[in-house]
Write an enzyme that holds these catalytic residues in place. Structure first.
Site, PDB file in Angstrom:
ATOM      1  N   HIS A   1      -4.779  -9.054 -17.231  1.00 44.32           N
ATOM      2  CA  HIS A   1      -6.068  -9.534 -16.737  1.00 44.32           C
ATOM      3  C   HIS A   1      -7.172  -8.545 -17.081  1.00 44.32           C
ATOM      4  O   HIS A   1      -7.096  -7.377 -16.716  1.00 44.32           O
ATOM      5  CB  HIS A   1      -6.034  -9.723 -15.211  1.00 44.32           C
TER       6      HIS A   1
ATOM      7  N   TYR B   1     -11.075 -12.431  -5.011  1.00 50.11           N
ATOM      8  CA  TYR B   1     -11.219 -11.763  -3.708  1.00 50.11           C
ATOM      9  C   TYR B   1     -12.450 -12.398  -3.066  1.00 50.11           C
ATOM     10  O   TYR B   1     -13.552 -12.255  -3.591  1.00 50.11           O
ATOM     11  CB  TYR B   1     -11.466 -10.265  -3.872  1.00 50.11           C
TER      12      TYR B   1
ATOM     13  N   PRO C   1      -4.041  -3.318   1.455  1.00 50.14           N
ATOM     14  CA  PRO C   1      -3.734  -3.862   0.125  1.00 50.14           C
ATOM     15  C   PRO C   1      -4.946  -4.365  -0.667  1.00 50.14           C
ATOM     16  O   PRO C   1      -4.785  -4.758  -1.829  1.00 50.14           O
ATOM     17  CB  PRO C   1      -2.767  -5.018   0.428  1.00 50.14           C
TER      18      PRO C   1
ATOM     19  N   LYS D   1      -3.490  -0.825  -4.444  1.00 54.63           N
ATOM     20  CA  LYS D   1      -3.223   0.559  -4.847  1.00 54.63           C
ATOM     21  C   LYS D   1      -1.860   1.120  -4.429  1.00 54.63           C
ATOM     22  O   LYS D   1      -1.422   2.148  -4.959  1.00 54.63           O
ATOM     23  CB  LYS D   1      -4.322   1.481  -4.271  1.00 54.63           C
TER      24      LYS D   1
ATOM     25  N   TYR E   1     -10.665   0.147  -9.651  1.00 56.96           N
ATOM     26  CA  TYR E   1      -9.692  -0.953  -9.597  1.00 56.96           C
ATOM     27  C   TYR E   1      -8.644  -0.804 -10.699  1.00 56.96           C
ATOM     28  O   TYR E   1      -7.445  -1.008 -10.450  1.00 56.96           O
ATOM     29  CB  TYR E   1     -10.408  -2.307  -9.707  1.00 56.96           C
TER      30      TYR E   1
HETATM   31  P1  RFL Z   1       8.970   1.008  -0.122  1.00 57.39           P
HETATM   32  O1  RFL Z   1       8.756  -0.100  -1.074  1.00 57.39           O
HETATM   33  O2  RFL Z   1       8.694   0.751   1.319  1.00 57.39           O
HETATM   34  O3  RFL Z   1      10.476   1.477  -0.318  1.00 57.39           O
HETATM   35  C1  RFL Z   1      11.099   2.392   0.570  1.00 57.39           C
HETATM   36  C2  RFL Z   1      12.581   2.132   0.536  1.00 57.39           C
HETATM   37  O4  RFL Z   1      13.240   3.083   1.372  1.00 57.39           O
HETATM   38  C3  RFL Z   1      14.211   2.405   2.153  1.00 57.39           C
HETATM   39  N1  RFL Z   1      14.462   3.197   3.377  1.00 57.39           N
HETATM   40  C4  RFL Z   1      15.520   4.009   3.529  1.00 57.39           C
HETATM   41  N2  RFL Z   1      16.545   4.280   2.712  1.00 57.39           N
HETATM   42  C5  RFL Z   1      17.474   5.159   3.158  1.00 57.39           C
HETATM   43  N3  RFL Z   1      17.410   5.744   4.386  1.00 57.39           N
HETATM   44  C6  RFL Z   1      16.408   5.482   5.249  1.00 57.39           C
HETATM   45  N4  RFL Z   1      16.371   6.063   6.451  1.00 57.39           N
HETATM   46  C7  RFL Z   1      15.400   4.586   4.816  1.00 57.39           C
HETATM   47  N5  RFL Z   1      14.263   4.113   5.380  1.00 57.39           N
HETATM   48  C8  RFL Z   1      13.718   3.272   4.513  1.00 57.39           C
HETATM   49  C9  RFL Z   1      13.602   1.052   2.423  1.00 57.39           C
HETATM   50  O5  RFL Z   1      14.584   0.070   2.756  1.00 57.39           O
HETATM   51  C10 RFL Z   1      12.928   0.762   1.090  1.00 57.39           C
HETATM   52  O6  RFL Z   1      13.781   0.088   0.197  1.00 57.39           O
HETATM   53  O7  RFL Z   1       8.118   2.298  -0.526  1.00 57.39           O
HETATM   54  P2  RFL Z   1       7.745   2.879  -1.992  1.00 57.39           P
HETATM   55  O8  RFL Z   1       8.956   2.887  -2.865  1.00 57.39           O
HETATM   56  O9  RFL Z   1       6.984   4.117  -1.760  1.00 57.39           O
HETATM   57  O10 RFL Z   1       6.788   1.762  -2.621  1.00 57.39           O
HETATM   58  C11 RFL Z   1       5.529   1.501  -2.045  1.00 57.39           C
HETATM   59  C12 RFL Z   1       5.146   0.038  -2.271  1.00 57.39           C
HETATM   60  O11 RFL Z   1       6.198  -0.791  -1.848  1.00 57.39           O
HETATM   61  C13 RFL Z   1       3.857  -0.328  -1.508  1.00 57.39           C
HETATM   62  O12 RFL Z   1       2.916   0.713  -1.583  1.00 57.39           O
HETATM   63  C14 RFL Z   1       3.202  -1.600  -2.076  1.00 57.39           C
HETATM   64  O13 RFL Z   1       4.020  -2.708  -1.861  1.00 57.39           O
HETATM   65  C15 RFL Z   1       1.844  -1.849  -1.406  1.00 57.39           C
HETATM   66  N6  RFL Z   1       1.232  -3.112  -1.824  1.00 57.39           N
HETATM   67  C16 RFL Z   1       0.586  -3.214  -3.038  1.00 57.39           C
HETATM   68  N7  RFL Z   1       0.549  -2.157  -3.880  1.00 57.39           N
HETATM   69  C17 RFL Z   1      -0.024  -2.279  -5.113  1.00 57.39           C
HETATM   70  O14 RFL Z   1      -0.057  -1.294  -5.863  1.00 57.39           O
HETATM   71  N8  RFL Z   1      -0.584  -3.466  -5.548  1.00 57.39           N
HETATM   72  C18 RFL Z   1      -0.576  -4.581  -4.762  1.00 57.39           C
HETATM   73  O15 RFL Z   1      -1.020  -5.624  -5.208  1.00 57.39           O
HETATM   74  C19 RFL Z   1      -0.006  -4.463  -3.431  1.00 57.39           C
HETATM   75  N9  RFL Z   1       0.030  -5.522  -2.610  1.00 57.39           N
HETATM   76  C20 RFL Z   1       1.301  -4.217  -0.973  1.00 57.39           C
HETATM   77  C21 RFL Z   1       0.672  -5.413  -1.407  1.00 57.39           C
HETATM   78  C22 RFL Z   1       1.963  -4.157   0.244  1.00 57.39           C
HETATM   79  C23 RFL Z   1       2.024  -5.272   1.049  1.00 57.39           C
HETATM   80  N10 RFL Z   1       2.756  -5.171   2.256  1.00 57.39           N
HETATM   81  C24 RFL Z   1       3.523  -6.172   2.828  1.00 57.39           C
HETATM   82  C25 RFL Z   1       2.929  -3.880   2.881  1.00 57.39           C
HETATM   83  C26 RFL Z   1       0.698  -6.539  -0.605  1.00 57.39           C
HETATM   84  C27 RFL Z   1       1.342  -6.466   0.639  1.00 57.39           C
HETATM   85  C28 RFL Z   1       1.311  -7.708   1.482  1.00 57.39           C
HETATM   86  C1  PHB Z   2      -0.639  -9.625  -4.693  1.00 55.94           C
HETATM   87  O1  PHB Z   2      -0.586 -10.357  -5.707  1.00 55.94           O
HETATM   88  O2  PHB Z   2       0.275  -9.589  -3.870  1.00 55.94           O
HETATM   89  C2  PHB Z   2      -1.837  -8.790  -4.486  1.00 55.94           C
HETATM   90  C3  PHB Z   2      -2.810  -8.726  -5.459  1.00 55.94           C
HETATM   91  C4  PHB Z   2      -3.937  -7.953  -5.261  1.00 55.94           C
HETATM   92  C5  PHB Z   2      -4.077  -7.244  -4.083  1.00 55.94           C
HETATM   93  C6  PHB Z   2      -3.102  -7.289  -3.117  1.00 55.94           C
HETATM   94  C7  PHB Z   2      -1.966  -8.080  -3.315  1.00 55.94           C
HETATM   95  O3  PHB Z   2      -5.197  -6.517  -3.885  1.00 55.94           O
END
Ligand code: RFL
Ligand code: PHB
Length: 395
Positions: free
Chosen positions: A72, A200, A292, A296, A388
């Site tokens: 994109h 957005y 989110p 980032k 971004y």
């Molecule tokens: P994670 O993905 O939470 O993984 C951590 C892992 O550790 C495990 N764990 C353990 N394992 C062993 N022993 C323990 N005691 C443990 N405790 C926990 C867990 O089961 C898990 O598998 O962290 P990590 O790897 O640092 O990754 C971070 C990302 O997952 C997170 O920052 C992103 O998902 C945030 N996020 C977004 N980030 C982006 O860069 N772009 C996006 O578009 C974006 N959209 C989002 C998001 C996060 C969202 N939610 C639900 C929080 C959208 C949403 C809705």
């Molecule tokens: C997503 O596709 O899940 C998504 C995209 C952009 C954001 C957050 C989540 O800023």
């Protein structure tokens, strides 16, 4: 068992770090408390910065991402019954890649399996020990048996609720936190996206985001109350509310269908400082959370991994601790800028309750002025675009 690096958690942080270390010939194990299927079932991020794309490429794991991901060159800002395109590519020379976190995770898990790299899923009672001395270790229980892993270093990649940060003595760590007064209700559905690029949308009923996973799978979010429960939101109620928050053109091209996944996420900004405690390094969500809105979180996990892998590889190849000593400072400089940007973009796009001391919806008026300014200023749009697509890595 003895390894050089014990990695706690098989989310993006743990799997990316595991892949970087494997590539450099460093002996590491990934220990995850959940099953691989459970990790893959969590629907999260969707937008990758160039730095994250480059990392997958440098690992030789970018083929599926380039084949299936969507490049994109811009996104849309919905405001006052229309949407305005932010031309990321024209403003910065860079693009973003729409490729789900689930797919990044799957590619990394498949690679580990193909490499025969040490990975333990469904590890219970994971505990870390001795990271303040020279002989750290990790213990866990699996199938009723207790295992011990001795190592040189522990990488705490275990997310916000993990054991790593929780194991640091309170006096050694400083927490910074802001909890936002709303959440995001997210829906995944096999329907074509309303537009080619993300929208957005700032709307008087609350924020909405139109994202996607492919040309046939959409990911939508709406700002919701923190008291809302997923069960209260039928698919029909979600689609009706989303439609109201989009401009007429976007609303008219919305295709609805049954949800595959529906969940509510709270929004917070959180940073733990420092990110290193003796032989323990915190990586990704274990050390910081951003709302989110700026996409980032996963991208910060990738930049942390970049800095930590650099430090560990330098250490094992050149017997230098310079990169390890620099890790926390380098990572945090980038983290705080993303915290700032994610807070700013959240503040720009959401409906906020009146703040104490306000009279006459002043915050709303300031937000409107900020959007007017942004849409009329090349400098302001460039600042948004530059953040971004992702700020550069230091090394
Ligand atoms: P994670 O993905 O939470 O993984 C951590 C892992 O550790 C495990 N764990 C353990 N394992 C062993 N022993 C323990 N005691 C443990 N405790 C926990 C867990 O089961 C898990 O598998 O962290 P990590 O790897 O640092 O990754 C971070 C990302 O997952 C997170 O920052 C992103 O998902 C945030 N996020 C977004 N980030 C982006 O860069 N772009 C996006 O578009 C974006 N959209 C989002 C998001 C996060 C969202 N939610 C639900 C929080 C959208 C949403 C809705
Ligand atoms: C997503 O596709 O899940 C998504 C995209 C952009 C954001 C957050 C989540 O800023």
């Amino acid at each position: 068992m003895r390894v050089q690096v014990a990695i706690i958690g098989a989310g993006p942080s743990g799997l990316l770090l595991g892949a970087k270390l494997h590539q450099a010939g460093i002996d590491a194990i990934v220990i995850e408390q959940r099953s691989a299927d459970y990790v893959l079932g969590r629907i999260r991020a969707g937008v990758l910065e160039q730095g994250c794309v480059d990392m997958m490429d440098s690992l030789g794991l970018g083929a599926r991402m380039h084949a299936e991901g969507l490049v994109h060159g811009g996104f849309n800002l919905g405001y006052r019954n229309t949407h305005h395109r932010i031309d990321l590519h024209a403003l910065t020379g860079n693009n973003v890649m729409v490729y789900g976190q689930t797919e990044v995770t799957r590619d990394l898990m498949d690679a580990r399996a193909a490499w025969g790299a040490k990975t333990v899923y469904e590890a219970e009672n994971v505990r870390i020990h001795g990271f303040d001395g020279n002989t750290p270790s990790v213990t866990y229980t699996k199938d009723g048996k207790t295992h011990e892993v001795q190592c040189d270093y522990i990488a705490g990649c275990d997310g916000f609720h993990g054991v790593s940060r929780a194991s640091v003595p309170a006096q050694s760590i400083q927490h910074y936190e802001r909890v936002y007064p709303f959440g995001w209700l997210g829906v995944l559905a096999d329907v074509p996206p309303v537009a080619h690029e993300l929208i957005y949308s700032n709307h008087e009923r609350g924020f909405a985001l139109c994202s996607m996973r492919s040309k046939t799978r959409s990911r939508y979010y709406i700002q919701c109350s923190l008291d809302d429960k997923v069960e209260q939101w039928s698919d029909q109620a979600f689609w009706d509310e989303l439609r109201k928050r989009l401009d007429p053109e976007a609303a008219a091209s919305m295709v609805t269908g049954p949800s595959i996944e529906k969940s509510i996420a709270p929004l917070r900004s959180f940073v733990a400082e420092p990110m290193r405690f003796g032989r323990l390094f915190l990586v990704g969500d274990a050390a910081h959370i951003v709302p989110p809105t700026g996409a980032k979180g996963l991208n910060l996990a990738a930049s942390d991994v970049h800095y930590l892998a650099h430090g560990l590889i330098e250490h094992y190849q050149e017997k230098s601790v310079a990169g390890l000593d620099a890790y926390s400072g380098r990572a945090l400089r980038r983290v705080w800028k993303a915290v700032r940007f994610s807070w700013w973009f959240t503040a720009l796009m959401h409906k906020f309750p009146a703040a104490a001391g306000d009279t006459g919806a002043i915050s709303q008026k300031i937000q409107e002025a900020e959007i007017d300014y942004l849409l009329g200023s090349q400098a302001a749009m460039t600042s948004l675009a530059e953040n971004y697509v992702g700020l550069p890595y230091e090394v």
